[in-house]
Design a protein around this motif. Structure first.
Motif, short mmCIF file in Angstrom:
data_model
loop_
_atom_site.label_atom_id
_atom_site.label_comp_id
_atom_site.label_asym_id
_atom_site.label_seq_id
_atom_site.Cartn_x
_atom_site.Cartn_y
_atom_site.Cartn_z
N ARG A 123 -27.09 92.03 -3.13
CA ARG A 123 -25.81 91.48 -2.67
C ARG A 123 -24.99 91.16 -3.90
NH1 ARG A 123 -22.90 87.03 -0.69
NH2 ARG A 123 -22.13 87.27 1.45
N GLN A 124 -23.87 91.85 -4.07
CA GLN A 124 -23.08 91.72 -5.29
C GLN A 124 -22.31 90.40 -5.29
OE1 GLN A 124 -21.15 95.40 -5.97
NE2 GLN A 124 -20.99 95.10 -8.15
N SER A 125 -22.33 89.70 -6.43
CA SER A 125 -21.65 88.42 -6.56
C SER A 125 -20.92 88.36 -7.89
CB SER A 125 -22.66 87.26 -6.50
OG SER A 125 -23.45 87.32 -5.34
N VAL A 126 -19.70 87.87 -7.85
CA VAL A 126 -18.96 87.67 -9.10
C VAL A 126 -18.69 86.20 -9.34
CG1 VAL A 126 -17.88 89.94 -9.03
CG2 VAL A 126 -16.75 88.03 -7.90
N ASP A 127 -18.94 85.36 -8.33
CA ASP A 127 -18.78 83.92 -8.49
C ASP A 127 -19.84 83.24 -7.65
OD1 ASP A 127 -17.90 84.27 -5.90
OD2 ASP A 127 -15.79 83.94 -6.36
N ALA A 128 -19.76 81.94 -7.52
CA ALA A 128 -20.76 81.18 -6.78
C ALA A 128 -20.09 80.16 -5.88
CB ALA A 128 -21.73 80.49 -7.74
N LEU A 147 -19.68 70.08 -17.92
CA LEU A 147 -20.34 71.37 -18.11
C LEU A 147 -19.39 72.46 -18.58
CD1 LEU A 147 -22.66 71.38 -14.94
CD2 LEU A 147 -23.37 71.13 -17.33
N GLY A 148 -18.15 72.11 -18.85
CA GLY A 148 -17.20 73.08 -19.37
C GLY A 148 -16.31 73.72 -18.34
N TYR A 149 -16.31 73.21 -17.11
CA TYR A 149 -15.45 73.77 -16.07
C TYR A 149 -14.08 73.08 -16.09
CZ TYR A 149 -19.25 76.34 -13.82
OH TYR A 149 -20.26 77.23 -13.55
N GLU A 150 -13.11 73.78 -15.53
CA GLU A 150 -11.78 73.22 -15.32
C GLU A 150 -11.27 73.71 -13.98
OE1 GLU A 150 -9.43 76.67 -17.89
OE2 GLU A 150 -9.69 74.64 -18.72
N THR A 176 -13.17 76.98 -12.69
CA THR A 176 -13.45 78.16 -13.51
C THR A 176 -14.10 77.74 -14.82
OG1 THR A 176 -11.22 78.10 -14.47
CG2 THR A 176 -11.54 79.50 -12.55
N ARG A 177 -14.88 78.66 -15.37
CA ARG A 177 -15.44 78.45 -16.71
C ARG A 177 -15.18 79.72 -17.50
NH1 ARG A 177 -20.14 78.67 -19.86
NH2 ARG A 177 -21.29 79.88 -18.32
N GLY A 178 -14.38 79.58 -18.54
CA GLY A 178 -13.96 80.78 -19.26
C GLY A 178 -13.00 81.58 -18.41
N ASN A 179 -12.94 82.87 -18.67
CA ASN A 179 -12.01 83.73 -17.93
C ASN A 179 -12.68 84.57 -16.86
OD1 ASN A 179 -9.79 82.95 -19.58
ND2 ASN A 179 -10.49 84.37 -21.19
N THR A 180 -13.99 84.38 -16.68
CA THR A 180 -14.71 85.34 -15.84
C THR A 180 -15.47 84.72 -14.68
OG1 THR A 180 -16.63 85.21 -17.31
CG2 THR A 180 -15.01 86.95 -17.75
N PHE A 181 -15.72 83.41 -14.67
CA PHE A 181 -16.60 82.85 -13.66
C PHE A 181 -15.89 81.77 -12.86
CE2 PHE A 181 -20.02 80.08 -12.06
CZ PHE A 181 -20.78 81.04 -11.41
N THR A 182 -16.03 81.85 -11.53
CA THR A 182 -15.44 80.88 -10.62
C THR A 182 -16.53 80.22 -9.80
OG1 THR A 182 -13.37 82.14 -10.44
CG2 THR A 182 -13.83 80.55 -8.70
N LEU A 183 -16.42 78.92 -9.65
CA LEU A 183 -17.32 78.15 -8.80
C LEU A 183 -16.50 77.52 -7.69
CD1 LEU A 183 -20.29 77.02 -8.49
CD2 LEU A 183 -19.45 74.99 -9.70
N ASP A 184 -16.76 77.92 -6.46
CA ASP A 184 -16.07 77.34 -5.30
C ASP A 184 -16.89 76.16 -4.80
OD1 ASP A 184 -14.08 79.23 -5.38
OD2 ASP A 184 -15.05 80.57 -3.95
N VAL A 185 -16.30 74.97 -4.88
CA VAL A 185 -16.98 73.75 -4.45
C VAL A 185 -16.47 73.39 -3.05
CG1 VAL A 185 -17.37 71.31 -4.93
CG2 VAL A 185 -17.30 72.96 -6.81
N HIS A 186 -17.35 73.49 -2.06
CA HIS A 186 -16.98 73.22 -0.67
C HIS A 186 -17.23 71.76 -0.35
CE1 HIS A 186 -16.65 77.54 0.65
NE2 HIS A 186 -17.28 77.67 -0.50
#
Length: 361
Positions: A123-128, A147-150, A176-186
């Motif tokens: 299952r392909q994932s680009v974020d979490a 942890l370095g997120y904004e 987001t952390r850097g330019n490539t990773f997104t964390l969706d907080v529900h």
């Protein structure tokens, strides 16, 4: 091959029939002049390319062209590398929250891949995606910044009541952390227009550990809760890709579902029609076999009709890229158990539309 033939080939390969039955159904398509680029584009559009590639290998491995076999292996390596990164990042966040005594549930992504499919590369994932108690958002915000997120770009200019209203209407906030990773907080598992309960703690109390790697274990949903979340996720996203159906099918087939429990929970949260539609889709499109008592409990004419409409819609994508408004409303209304649930969804939709302009920075 026509677009419909490409779609049918993919669907047949993803089916939960026996290998012999799948091979027999798919072989006529493969004996034709296969446009592998078109097939891959369609599978990618439906977000099932890793699953489709696995099925091709299982059913026709030695018969596939050598370049195709090499491409499948290369694709799997790429997905595994990406999902391993996501898993490690989830582990980093999970440990920090655990140290702070803040509960966190991992959703979808590699957690779903491992729990339902048995392999994080399927299952392909680009974020979490993660879920937290809504009343602990600001503590979570502080931990993630450590942890370095904004905040994601679309959220950075929001503050005060606009931020609170946006978080309420969407039920989530992106980091987001850097330019490539997104964390969706529900902050709730579904937006308030759905009858899904906003209280995080019962799901946390029933959580099950999921091992993503030798040194990575995170908390995920129980199988019954995961199934209810997935059918709602499919409805929220209008079943616009086969992956939504495949996720439900894999959860039903691959996990030990207590049908009495899931049925009672569905009734308690007014989700019997939503569950019925999800099971219909998995049964009709991907040949999932269900116990007779489950069909007797959840099969009804309204969900059968909507399931037929959704099947036709999926066949027509990407040419028909969006579900027409009337069909969209029919889907939403037909999957609400009570008139109050329908009114709640309508009110939420109107509020979201009215305030969407004001929520923009």
């Amino acid at each position: 091959m026509s677009g419909l033939e490409v779609y049918e080939l993919i669907r047949m390969c993803l089916s939960h029939r026996s290998d012999a039955a799948r091979r027999e159904a798919a072989r006529p398509f493969l004996e034709a002049d296969v446009d592998w680029d078109a097939v891959q584009r369609k599978a990618r559009w439906h977000r099932v390319l890793p699953l489709f590639f696995r099925a091709l290998e299982e059913l026709f491995g030695p018969e596939l062209p050598s370049p195709m076999r090499e491409q499948i292996q290369e694709h799997r390596r790429g997905v595994r590398i990406q999902n391993t990164f996501v898993a490690q990042e989830l582990n980093r966040v999970h440990r920090r929250f655990e140290e702070a005594g803040l509960p966190l549930l991992a959703m979808k992504g590699p957690v779903l891949a491992r729990a339902a499919y048995g392999d994080i590369a399927l299952r392909q994932s680009v974020d979490a995606d993660v879920a937290i108690p809504s009343d602990q958002f600001f503590e979570a915000d502080r931990l993630l910044k450590e942890l370095g997120y904004e905040h994601a770009a679309k959220r950075t200019e929001m503050s005060g009541w606009r931020a609170s209203l946006s978080r309420y209407l969407d039920g989530q906030w992106e980091f987001t952390r850097g330019n490539t990773f997104t964390l969706d907080v529900h902050t709730r598992l579904m937006p308030p227009g759905y009858s899904f309960p906003p209280d995080f703690h019962p799901f946390w109390d029933r959580a099950c550990p999921v091992r993503l790697a030798d040194d990575v274990v995170v908390q995920g949903f129980s199988p019954e809760d995961r199934l209810l979340v997935l059918v709602h996720h499919g409805i929220k996203n209008q079943w616009r890709a086969l992956r939504h159906v495949a996720d439900v099918a894999a959860t039903v087939q691959g996990e030990d579902i207590d049908w009495s429990v899931v049925g009672d929970r569905a009734e308690a949260i007014h989700a019997t029609r939503a569950l019925g539609l999800g099971l219909h889709m998995a049964h009709d499109l991907l040949d999932v076999r269900l116990p007779d008592h489950v069909e007797d409990r959840f099969w009804e004419a309204s969900t059968e009709n909507v399931s037929a409409s959704m099947k036709s819609y999926l066949q027509g994508r990407p040419q028909q890229s969006a579900l027409p408004l009337t069909d969209r409303m029919r889907l939403q209304m037909a999957t609400k158990d009570t008139l109050l649930d329908q009114v709640r969804y309508g009110a939420h939709s109107v509020l979201q539309h009215l305030w969407s302009g004001l929520l923009k920075p």
